[in-house]
Design a protein around this motif. Structure first.
Motif, PDB file in Angstrom:
ATOM      1  N   ARG A 133      20.455 -21.783 162.292  1.00 59.34           N
ATOM      2  CA  ARG A 133      20.602 -22.085 160.862  1.00 59.34           C
ATOM      3  C   ARG A 133      21.507 -23.291 160.631  1.00 59.34           C
ATOM      4  O   ARG A 133      21.501 -23.870 159.550  1.00 59.34           O
ATOM      5  CB  ARG A 133      21.163 -20.873 160.117  1.00 59.34           C
ATOM      6  CG  ARG A 133      20.168 -19.743 159.950  1.00 59.34           C
ATOM      7  CD  ARG A 133      20.849 -18.497 159.408  1.00 59.34           C
ATOM      8  NE  ARG A 133      21.569 -18.762 158.191  1.00 59.34           N
ATOM      9  CZ  ARG A 133      21.040 -18.804 156.969  1.00 59.34           C
ATOM     10  NH1 ARG A 133      19.750 -18.577 156.832  1.00 59.34           N
ATOM     11  NH2 ARG A 133      21.766 -19.050 155.924  1.00 59.34           N
ATOM     12  N   GLN A 190      14.539 -18.218 162.077  1.00 59.82           N
ATOM     13  CA  GLN A 190      15.192 -18.324 163.380  1.00 59.82           C
ATOM     14  C   GLN A 190      14.369 -17.710 164.508  1.00 59.82           C
ATOM     15  O   GLN A 190      14.211 -18.314 165.567  1.00 59.82           O
ATOM     16  CB  GLN A 190      16.556 -17.639 163.312  1.00 59.82           C
ATOM     17  CG  GLN A 190      17.521 -18.330 162.369  1.00 59.82           C
ATOM     18  CD  GLN A 190      18.800 -17.535 162.196  1.00 59.82           C
ATOM     19  OE1 GLN A 190      19.728 -17.687 162.977  1.00 59.82           O
ATOM     20  NE2 GLN A 190      18.863 -16.686 161.196  1.00 59.82           N
ATOM     21  N   ALA A 201      14.954 -23.316 159.924  1.00 63.74           N
ATOM     22  CA  ALA A 201      15.325 -22.107 159.189  1.00 63.74           C
ATOM     23  C   ALA A 201      15.374 -22.475 157.712  1.00 63.74           C
ATOM     24  O   ALA A 201      16.380 -22.948 157.199  1.00 63.74           O
ATOM     25  CB  ALA A 201      16.683 -21.592 159.671  1.00 63.74           C
ATOM     26  N   ALA A 204      18.114 -21.955 155.088  1.00 65.20           N
ATOM     27  CA  ALA A 204      19.398 -22.642 155.238  1.00 65.20           C
ATOM     28  C   ALA A 204      19.334 -24.081 154.733  1.00 65.20           C
ATOM     29  O   ALA A 204      20.332 -24.795 154.771  1.00 65.20           O
ATOM     30  CB  ALA A 204      19.830 -22.624 156.705  1.00 65.20           C
TER      31      ALA A 204
END
Length: 345
Positions: A133, A190, A201, A204
């Protein structure tokens, strides 16, 4: 609990079960997995532990304990508000794992997996934890370029979180490759990134750049592949996670959608609202996707852990008749049926 009192063994719950559960099944062959098939994915020590049925306690290596001591022990916190809400005289405690370097419990198993994996490439990173992330992602605003691709782009969508979107995208990818078709899986979480070796990801990424991030992944994949299968996230009608779902829909600009649904679930995960009507959500997805390019929900993958097989099959048939499109189980045959429809598209 002080560091010297950190448990020195992992507990194998299988050894204390009154009876063993069903064996793990290979998703392709449908047969029970053993050392050989698991050995393609995991280190020998991990395979041995996974299949162990009689040993209750597994010693934790000193090197792993040394890593654990960097953030363990983790605190036990009293859930005062939950006690009050339940009106109970009991004292309720929970173990808080957010104090680990990555803010979750995942390091507990991740460190051990890195330790046991006999990889020369991992030899110099077993003393640190990698959090995907935190991977740098270029801040790029979507341009709409994915909607102009000749490649077939498929996005998995769903009625809720954790309803099979990643698994479905990966299984369809494998089955298209098995047909000697040029296909690529695009990971947006992930776990999918670990499987694919690339991706982002998406939760994020800052909101304004989420659609641009997935658009770039799709454009890159389409340069070398006829079929691009994008891992979906969240749900378009989930009050907490719809933002990332819409970013994926606009950024990927799919022309095919596969809807993932949990037959057992009536309430949304992590949010106490009812799961939306499947037909209503499918109609909305096609309408919103159509603003980029015409998109069709090809079919539904309907999972169930609680229905017995016959009841689950009957529920899928009822849903298929209502929706007027295939509703399949998350099985080799089910994924194979949808892969055939994708190849014909």
């Amino acid at each position: 609990m002080s560091s010297p009192l950190i448990p020195r063994h992992w507990y194998n719950v299988t050894a204390d079960l009154p009876e063993l559960g069903e064996p793990y099944l290979d998703p392709v062959s449908g047969r029970p997995v053993g050392d050989d098939s698991l050995g393609e994915l995991f280190a020998p020590d991990l395979v041995e532990q996974e299949l162990e049925q009689s040993r209750r306690l597994v010693p934790i290596p000193d090197e792993v304990l040394d890593m654990y001591a960097r953030w363990r022990p983790t605190p036990v916190v009293r859930a005062v508000a939950l006690e009050r809400a339940l009106g109970t005289r009991c004292r309720i405690f929970y173990k808080y794992e957010g104090s680990s370097p990555i803010g979750s419990h995942k390091a507990n198993s991740g460190v051990a997996q890195a330790y046991y994996t006999p990889s020369r490439e991992l030899a110099d990173v077993t003393d640190r934890i990698v959090e995907l992330r935190h991977r740098a992602v270029p801040e790029r605003v979507a341009s709409g370029a994915a909607a102009r691709l000749d490649a077939t782009v498929l996005l998995t969508v769903g009625s809720d979180c954790a309803s099979g979107k990643m698994t479905t995208a990966i299984e369809l990818w494998h089955r298209l490759v098995d047909r000697s078709l040029a296909a690529q899986f695009v990971a947006t979480g992930q776990t999918g990134m670990y499987i694919a070796g690339d991706g982002v990801a998406i939760d994020a990424v800052r909101a304004d750049f989420a659609a641009g991030a997935v658009e770039q992944l799709v454009l890159d994949a389409a340069e070398r592949h006829r079929y691009v299968l994008v891992e979906g996230q969240g749900s378009l009608l989930h009050p907490a996670y719809s933002g990332v779902s819409l970013a994926l829909l606009h950024g990927a600009a799919p022309d095919l959608l596969v809807f993932c649904h949990d037959l057992d679930r009536s309430r949304l995960a992590y949010f106490d609202d009812a799961v939306a009507d499947v037909a209503e959500e499918i109609d909305l997805l096609e309408q919103l996707a159509g603003h980029r390019r015409k998109a069709t929900v090809l079919g539904v993958v309907a999972m169930s852990r609680e229905f017995d097989p016959a009841a689950a099959s009957a529920e899928r048939r009822r849903l298929a008749m209502r929706l007027g499109r295939p509703v399949v189980a998350p099985t080799p045959d089910g994924y194979g049926e949808l892969a055939g429809l994708i190849a014909e598209f």
